[in-house]
Design an enzyme around this catalytic site. Structure first.
Site, PDB file in Angstrom:
ATOM      1  N   GLY A 313       0.811  -1.214   0.000  1.00  0.00           N
ATOM      2  CA  GLY A 313       0.000   0.000   0.000  1.00  0.00           C
ATOM      3  C   GLY A 313       0.845   1.266   0.000  1.00  0.00           C
ATOM      4  CB  SER A 314      -0.290   4.764   0.439  1.00  0.00           C
ATOM      5  OG  SER A 314      -1.302   4.663  -0.548  1.00  0.00           O
ATOM      6  CB  THR A 315       3.913   2.454   3.811  1.00  0.00           C
ATOM      7  OG1 THR A 315       3.677   1.114   3.364  1.00  0.00           O
ATOM      8  CG2 THR A 315       2.970   2.769   4.974  1.00  0.00           C
ATOM      9  CE  LYS A 317       0.099   6.506  -2.720  1.00  0.00           C
ATOM     10  NZ  LYS A 317      -1.196   7.107  -2.346  1.00  0.00           N
TER      11      LYS A 317
END
Length: 752
Positions: A313-315, A317
């Site tokens: 997921g967005s971690t 990013k």
């Protein structure tokens, strides 16, 4: 008168007998002289045969090595245990008034069942069946094995005929559910030897394993030692001790928070870790479901941080952002159109998490704060290019295993076939990585671009000669980005938490600036596609604090939590992250930020530092105490004299905020040990040469020698210890009692 005639047959027989006896005597004489000359009979040395018949061997048991936390607190150790045995043979009773066998199986089962936590009928059946078969004795099943001394004493008080105990040892984990996926567990095999089966216990089984010794001596036929027994002793070799990087207090903070969150949100999985990003040391790690290594009461014993890979997921990013900054292609004030983005004309659009609506034309900085998939897709596809992005991911260690000193590390699963998958990898979908890979990569963000290898083994010591045979040092495994890029990334991540629009706002902690990134990933379904529904996600947060110079990195993730319609996925994560990060920082001495008269923040302070201890011998007690306190150490005065006679630790020892014992001139007196750790009690006992009772782990709440009483070498010292959680509760009660008594005295004065 005629002379009787001799019988010739008798004469012949007598001659033959004489000849036989002569031959027999001759053979025996020859054998006697042969044995006397050679010392052998039938090829065997008679002395050796005699020695075998008169030699006894007694085993001296070795102990499996102890596993310690970073501060020397035992978190896995061998301890005394007992097996409950029922004697069934009536012949063992010599006096009917004092039976030594089980007389009444039904009553015995009734009394033992609640203590052994076994079914009454099962115990009764075991006893009755054994009596019918004429069995001498029986062990009372799993409930009767590996019991501690407290339970043994309770059983003894029942005075049940025929119930006795066999002395044994077992592997004991004093903190129960505590770093279980790291420690693993050890248990007895078919031979009765304790063997590591999981985690550190398994990986370091060879080093932890002991070798029994023995003593040989000569004895009479009845087994009693002869006056000159000619003993030969082979000492046992205890297993090596293993010290972990885990900190017992930080681990306790984590376990308490995890237990509460798991109880409330009932997730499929919950995991969290606390790491020193400057060194790569794992200070705490836990997951749910977990297990008590003393009981092993779940079916899965995997460590998800190491053994499972996820679409994170967005971690993820964080690393796309850092790569874009390092490559010089990121301008946070540039604007883009949020909402939806197509990688190619025919590809399925990439949407922002608000249903593809977006927030209009916003800056990339705001896109990071809002966790915009479109912002990161543009960075990956147009600014960096996916080829360069994948090179950065390789530099960040996502293509290889970390090599952490834990078993069964899984590999990453890269998806590169389609352009869209390469882009979605930039924000944590399509490709799958292990959490430990992401934690290693995150150390570079918090450590000026230098990436540290994660590890849990601090050192291994041979306890026989106290020689350190393995010592792990922090290892830089790469520098994927520059120091400048790392600091700029941290600055932007700090706004994810501090900004009103930031998705990390719930993770703000009063007194500390936190940098971090949230993540919500879809979970692949069993038949393709992704799961749908409220809470059907892999939700995570990677946080650093203090933001400007992170002392700690805390990562928390939850899979499929049970949420009410009003709750978001952050609820179970903040229940873990916020108290663990705050308590850990305070415990490490990182003071909360304060403001001066102008409203400006002061810098973080570290109260604990390494100090090389000087010699206080022959100095006055008052000056020694004053100097130690000024250095942030805890002086413990032993005696009522005016001059320091000896000290522990000795001079030139490097210490950090620990107790320093100073013995005064004159008679030694007992100090108050309340709050002393297991390790402190051992150090104190060695210094004053008293004999401590068998200790469990924890902190002292009572002592057999009162504070102020004379202290003599060789005296037995018995202390009662409680676990950190129990001790904290006891301490709070004592404070409440003291406050109540103080208030009562004030009221009395007012009445007067």
């Amino acid at each position: 008168m005629t002379t009787p005639r001799k019988n010739s047959n008798i004469s012949t027989g007598a001659a033959i007998l004489i000849l036989i006896f002569a031959l027999l005597f001759f053979v025996l004489a020859i054998r006697f002289f042969y044995i006397q000359a050679t010392g052998k009979a039938d090829g065997e040395a008679l002395a050796e045969i005699a020695q075998k018949q008169h030699t006894r061997t007694s085993k001296i048991e070795g102990q499996r090595g102890t596993i310690y936390d970073r501060n020397g607190e035992a978190i896995a150790q061998d301890t005394g245990a007992y097996t409950v045995v029922a004697i069934l043979d009536k012949k063992q009773t010599k006096d009917k008034d004092h039976p030594q066998h089980v007389v009444d199986p039904e009553k015995t089962a009734e009394k033992l069942a609640p203590l052994l936590k076994m079914d009454e009928s099962k115990i009764d059946s075991m006893l009755t069946r054994g009596i019918k078969r004429g069995t001498f004795q029986v062990e009372l099943g799993p409930g009767g094995r590996d019991i501690d001394n407290v339970l043994k004493q309770k059983i003894e008080k029942l005075n049940l005929p025929g119930i006795t105990f066999l002395r044994d040892s077992k592997r004991f984990y004093p903190n129960g559910v505590f770093a279980s996926s790291i420690l693993g567990y050890a248990q007895k095999d078919d031979t009765g030897k304790i063997v590591g089966k999981m985690g550190i216990e398994k990986v370091f089984d060879k080093q932890l394993s002991e070798e029994d010794g023995y003593v040989k001596y000569e004895a009479a036929k009845n087994g009693i030692k002869l006056p000159d027994p000619k003993e030969s002793i082979v000492a046992p070799k205890n297993g090596d001790s293993v010290t972990l990087t885990i900190d017992e207090k930080i681990q306790t903070f984590l376990e308490d928070a995890m237990t509460a969150a798991a109880k409330e949100y009932k997730p499929e999985e919950l995991m969290a870790t606390v790491v020193n990003p400057k060194t790569g040391e794992i200070l705490a790690m836990s997951n749910r479901p977990s297990f008590d290594p003393n009981i092993r009461d779940i079916t899965s014993y995997r460590n998800p941080f190491v053994e499972n890979s996820y679409e994170l997921g967005s971690t993820m990013k964080i690393f796309t952002l850092a790569a874009a900054i390092d490559a010089g292609v990121y301008n946070g004030e540039d604007r883009y159109q949020s909402g939806s983005y197509k990688v190619t004309k025919n590809s399925v659009p990439i949407n922002d998490h608000n249903g593809g609506v977006g927030w209009g034309a916003i800056t990339f900085n705001e896109g990071i704060q809002r966790s915009s998939n479109v912002a990161v897709a543009i960075l990956a596809n147009e600014k960096l290019g996916t080829d360069r992005l994948y090179k950065y991911l390789d530099k960040f260690g996502f293509m290889d295993k970390t090599g952490i000193d834990l078993p069964n590390e899984a590999s990453s699963k890269l998806v590169t076939k389609y352009a869209r998958d390469r882009v979605t990898t930039a924000f944590g979908q399509a490709s799958a990585f292990t959490p430990i890979q992401e934690i290693q990569a995150a150390t570079a963000i918090a450590n000026d671009g230098k990436m540290m290898k994660p590890y849990v083994i601090k050192q291994v010591v041979d306890e026989t000669n106290k020689k350190t045979i393995k010592k792990t040092k922090p290892t830089v495994v790469g520098q994927p980005i520059s120091k400048k890029a790392a600091n700029e990334t941290l600055d932007i991540l700090e706004t994810v938490v501090s900004s009103d629009d930031g998705t990390g706002k719930p993770y703000a902690i009063e007194g500390y600036d936190v940098a971090g990134k949230t993540g919500t990933a879809q979970i692949p379904g069993p038949n393709g596609g992704y799961l749908h529904g409220h809470g059907k996600n892999f939700i995570s947060f990677m946080g650093f604090a203090p933001a400007k110079d992170p002392k700690l990195l805390v990562y928390v993730a939850v899979k499929n939590p049970t949420l009410t319609p009003q709750e978001t996925g952050t609820a179970p994560l903040t229940a873990v992250f916020n108290p663990v990060m705050k308590n850990s920082l305070q415990y490490l001495g990182v003071e909360p930020e304060k403001t001066d008269e102008d409203g400006k923040k002061t810098e973080d302070k570290k109260v604990d530092s390494e100090i090389t201890l000087k010699s206080y011998v022959n100095e006055s007690v008052d000056s020694a105490v004053k100097d130690l306190k000024q250095k942030g150490l805890v002086p413990v005065v032993i005696g009522k004299g005016d001059t320091v006679e000896s000290q522990s630790p000795t001079s030139d020892t490097i210490v950090t905020g620990q107790r320093v014992f100073i013995k005064t001139s004159g008679k030694a007196t007992m100090p108050d040990l309340t709050g002393f750790s297991h390790r402190d009690v051992i150090r104190f006992s060695e210094f004053v040469k008293v004999r401590p009772s068998a200790l469990e782990n924890g902190y002292v709440v009572s002592q057999s020698i009162k504070a102020g009483d004379p202290l003599k070498a060789g005296t037995y010292l018995k202390v009662e210890l409680e676990t950190p959680k129990e001790f904290s509760s006891t301490l709070n009660k004592l404070k409440e009692t003291e406050k109540s008594e103080s208030d009562s005295k004030k009221d009395d004065k007012q009445l007067d």
